[in-house]
Design an enzyme around this catalytic site. Sequence first.
Site, short mmCIF file in Angstrom:
data_model
loop_
_atom_site.label_atom_id
_atom_site.label_comp_id
_atom_site.label_asym_id
_atom_site.label_seq_id
_atom_site.Cartn_x
_atom_site.Cartn_y
_atom_site.Cartn_z
N HIS A 144 -0.80 2.89 -4.22
CA HIS A 144 0.04 2.26 -5.03
C HIS A 144 1.26 1.86 -4.92
O HIS A 144 1.56 0.39 -5.28
CB HIS A 144 -0.45 2.26 -5.69
CG HIS A 144 -1.12 0.21 -6.44
ND1 HIS A 144 -0.49 -0.54 -6.32
CD2 HIS A 144 -1.80 0.36 -8.06
CE1 HIS A 144 -0.18 -1.60 -6.80
NE2 HIS A 144 -1.81 -1.42 -7.80
N ASP A 166 -1.36 -2.60 -2.31
CA ASP A 166 -1.79 -3.19 -3.49
C ASP A 166 -3.62 -3.12 -3.41
O ASP A 166 -4.38 -3.07 -2.24
CB ASP A 166 -1.09 -4.78 -3.29
CG ASP A 166 0.47 -4.25 -4.07
OD1 ASP A 166 1.10 -3.29 -4.70
OD2 ASP A 166 1.35 -5.51 -3.70
#
Length: 438
Positions: free
Chosen positions: A410, A414
């Site tokens: 992350h 995304d």
Amino acid sequence: MAKFELKLPKMGESVAEATVTNWLKKVGDKIEMDEAVLEIATDKVDSEVPSEVSGTLVEILFNTDDVVQVGQTLAIIETEGGSPLTPQGGTTADVENQPAQQIENQVSEIIDIASQASPSGTEGLKFFSPLVKNIAKEEGISLAELESISGSGKEGRVNKEDLLNYIKNRGSQTSAQSIVAQPVATPNSQLPTSNSQPVSVNGGDEIVEMDRMRKLISGYMVASVQTSAHVQSFIEVDVTNIVKWRDRVKNTFEKREGEKLTFTPIFMEAVAKALKDFPGMNISVDGDFIIKRKNINLGMAAALPNGNLIVPVIKNADQLNLVGMAKAVNDLGNRAKAGKLKPDDTQGGTYTVTNVGTFGSVFGTPIINQPQVGILALGAIRKVPAVIETPEGDFIGIRQKMFLSHSYDHRVVDGALGGSFVKRVAEYLEAFDPNREV
């Protein structure tokens, strides 16, 4: 009689050293050309070093567990001939016949190369094995602090035991200094600062030290969790058409190609296509920089007979057809189980796939193979009741389904990208042509 220097060969672009794990020959043994003389291990794979000549082993220059750099002489082999062999394959007689000025020029070139290759001040003046470097990194030990440790290994080299002893003493010294420097602790400040818990052992328990590969895997897994912000996305896929197609063609394929057709190459083909569609998943992270990989090299996690794990790499996977992919999967899988992988076989991966369904798992949350940013787990294929949509209406039928579990970093990926990528893999699998020729 001539003497040949058996050197540690180059084993890949990123492999600079190896550890001697076992000598297969002893001094005085006869050796045939291409016969394995010793076993070595890098931080990725175990391998054998064969002899380039036939002769007799007369000298061993490194012991078991010694760390050797690429190009260093491992042993001396005596061969039939009049003059000793040089590392380049010539003889000392050839060197003696060279003009003095030419020899001086060669020596000057060697000195220049050595001076350019010597470690800079920022890289450190001492040599440390990958295992020592990994432990130091995990413990927050700087290079300067690492160089200050006195080692008990060859030429004062710091080995694992030296570093662990230093960390143990360093921890006690740090604690003692903290007690003197800090005021009286409040109840909240007395909470333990370490996540490790003491392990109780009773008389019936057995204590077994991890083998070398398990220690490496352990270090990599902990480092990956501490480095990447792991997030998972899951999607269910209908692979009924793939199952039926494989059942229909697998026997013909094996007779024609001499290879078994498993589900893995079909899934790898879909992953390679999805990576071309979403190049943002085919990247690596180096500090604050993102490296966009040109080639699509798929890592294929493989379980070994001893319970350990290794990840051979299919290079340029997007350029292979299904037959080529099947051959690559089978070749790497078979050589991994037989311990015949070469160091290059585990280098250069840009994305990894692991088949947890082999062991009956429906889905999983795999750990990213650093410095990659994603890994896909393939779940077990199961017969399940499902709603089937038709022009005449919906009805319940039995379908072959599986879960895809996508772990991604992350920090740079995304949810939109991570979720879209695994969805695209699912779309390729569900759109598989049941009439496809192979």
